[in-house]
Design a protein around this motif. Structure first.
Motif, short mmCIF file in Angstrom:
data_model
loop_
_atom_site.label_atom_id
_atom_site.label_comp_id
_atom_site.label_asym_id
_atom_site.label_seq_id
_atom_site.Cartn_x
_atom_site.Cartn_y
_atom_site.Cartn_z
N VAL A 198 39.27 38.57 35.19
CA VAL A 198 40.06 38.32 36.40
C VAL A 198 40.31 39.64 37.11
O VAL A 198 40.95 40.54 36.57
N ARG A 199 39.77 39.74 38.32
CA ARG A 199 40.00 40.95 39.12
C ARG A 199 41.25 40.77 39.97
O ARG A 199 41.40 39.76 40.68
N VAL A 200 42.17 41.74 39.89
CA VAL A 200 43.36 41.75 40.73
C VAL A 200 43.21 42.93 41.69
O VAL A 200 43.20 44.09 41.24
N GLY A 201 43.02 42.63 42.96
CA GLY A 201 42.69 43.70 43.91
C GLY A 201 43.57 43.71 45.14
O GLY A 201 44.58 43.00 45.22
N THR A 202 43.15 44.54 46.09
CA THR A 202 43.80 44.59 47.40
C THR A 202 42.76 44.26 48.46
O THR A 202 41.55 44.38 48.21
N SER A 203 43.21 43.86 49.62
CA SER A 203 42.28 43.26 50.56
C SER A 203 42.82 43.25 51.98
O SER A 203 44.04 43.30 52.19
N MET A 234 35.62 44.33 48.25
CA MET A 234 34.31 44.93 47.99
C MET A 234 33.70 44.62 46.62
O MET A 234 32.74 45.28 46.22
N GLU A 235 34.25 43.62 45.88
CA GLU A 235 33.72 43.39 44.52
C GLU A 235 33.59 41.93 44.09
O GLU A 235 32.83 41.63 43.15
N SER A 236 34.31 40.99 44.72
CA SER A 236 34.42 39.63 44.15
C SER A 236 33.08 38.91 44.06
O SER A 236 32.86 38.11 43.14
C1 R1P Z 1 38.75 49.92 49.13
O1 R1P Z 1 39.82 50.71 49.54
C2 R1P Z 1 38.98 49.31 47.76
O2 R1P Z 1 40.17 48.51 47.76
C3 R1P Z 1 39.87 47.13 47.50
C4 R1P Z 1 38.38 47.03 47.78
O3 R1P Z 1 37.79 45.94 47.15
C5 R1P Z 1 37.85 48.38 47.36
O4 R1P Z 1 37.62 48.46 45.97
O5 R1P Z 1 40.18 46.66 46.23
P1 R1P Z 1 40.93 47.45 45.02
O6 R1P Z 1 42.31 47.80 45.51
O7 R1P Z 1 40.97 46.53 43.88
O8 R1P Z 1 40.09 48.66 44.70
#
Ligand code: R1P
Length: 289
Positions: A113-118, A239-241
């Protein structure tokens, strides 16, 4: 059973996987993925025990337990090229015998499970909203290098999307993959938005951000925002999902991404104080994973 020679699967002198530097016995079935190596410490701050910590390049891992549940948190850095490394090496740790270099006879399934920002693209996902990539659209092309891509992708969605936004054939063909539906239901509960997340292959031009360099198609984001497919609209950029969902699905692992919206790309607002929302989201995911 498949055998993997040294050149194809590199094992370090200490017996660990090439980039992640993890040993097979360190692998946990439940893995929280974050982009920022520094965020691994935040996730681990909620653990009740810490069993190990490994760091190499952008890949930082802490393994332990959360309320007695074995879990580990690993950072993948930025981009789907890193996800290709992370998912392949996690799968190898689970399903390749490092001593014989043969595929193990018994498949071991991981939950990732990826927890990211967007960045949000629609009014119904304001800053602070947790958005699940129920569908992920990959602008990156990584999945297109693997056999079986057409069997797991939503080809009708891909066609409709390309037609609607007048996709430039010079760009990698976009691919559309669903996150694992059981995970989406369990982790999403009734308090997270189900969305369609684009994984871009860059932060600036590929997400329509224009600094000094003009864009090949300055209208692309407007067309993406207006695109509708059944009940779906495109909700956010990260950038990853896409590669996480696609590679996991091809390998038989369960995966999904949930991102906290930290900027609104339409209203041109950003929230630099997003850390509380991310921290709350991490705790929710740790409870539900
Ligand atoms: C870009 O600033 C990064 O932030 C977002 C994008 O997917 C990219 O990896 O997610 P993360 O906060 O999880 O890294």
């Amino acid at each position: 059973m498949k055998h993997f020679p040294e050149s194809e699967f590199i094992i370090n002198a200490d017996g660990s996987a090439f980039h992640l530097h993890l040993l097979p016995e360190q692998l946990r079935d439940k893995v929280i993925l974050v982009g920022d190596p520094g965020r691994v410490d935040l996730v681990a701050s909620f653990f009740d025990t810490r069993d190990f910590e490994v760091s190499s390049r952008e890949f930082h891992t802490i393994g332990g337990t959360y309320k007695g549940k074995p879990v580990m948190c690993l950072s993948h850095g930025i981009g789907t090229d890193n996800i290709d490394i992370v998912v392949n090496e996690l799968d190898a740790l689970a399903n390749i015998d490092f001593a014989t270099r043969y595929e193990k006879p018994q498949f071991r399934q991981l939950t990732l499970v990826r927890v990211g920002t967007s960045g949000g693209l629609q009014p119904h996902v304001p800053i602070g909203t947790p958005v699940i990539a129920e569908k992920a659209i990959g602008f990156d092309g990584v999945l297109n290098f693997y056999a079986g891509r057409n069997e797991i992708c939503d080809l009708d969605f891909e066609k409709a999307f390309c037609e609607a936004v007048k996709w430039n054939p010079l760009w990698a063909a976009p691919y559309v993959v669903d996150s694992d539906p059981e995970l989406v239901a369990r982790i999403g509960g009734d308090d997270m938005v189900r969305g369609v997340t684009i994984s871009a292959n860059g932060f600036y031009g590929p997400q329509g951000r224009e600094l000094r360099l003009p864009l090949a198609d300055p209208e692309l984001n407007k067309k993406i925002e207006a695109f509708k497919y059944g009940r779906y609209v495109v909700t956010n950029y990260e950038m990853e999902s896409s590669a996480l969902a696609g590679l996991s699905k091809l390998m038989g692992h369960k995966a999904m991404t949930v991102c906290s919206i930290i900027a609104n790309r339409v209203a041109h607002h950003a929230n630099p104080n997003y850390k509380t929302a991310v921290s709350d989201l991490i705790q929710t995911v740790l409870e539900r994973i």
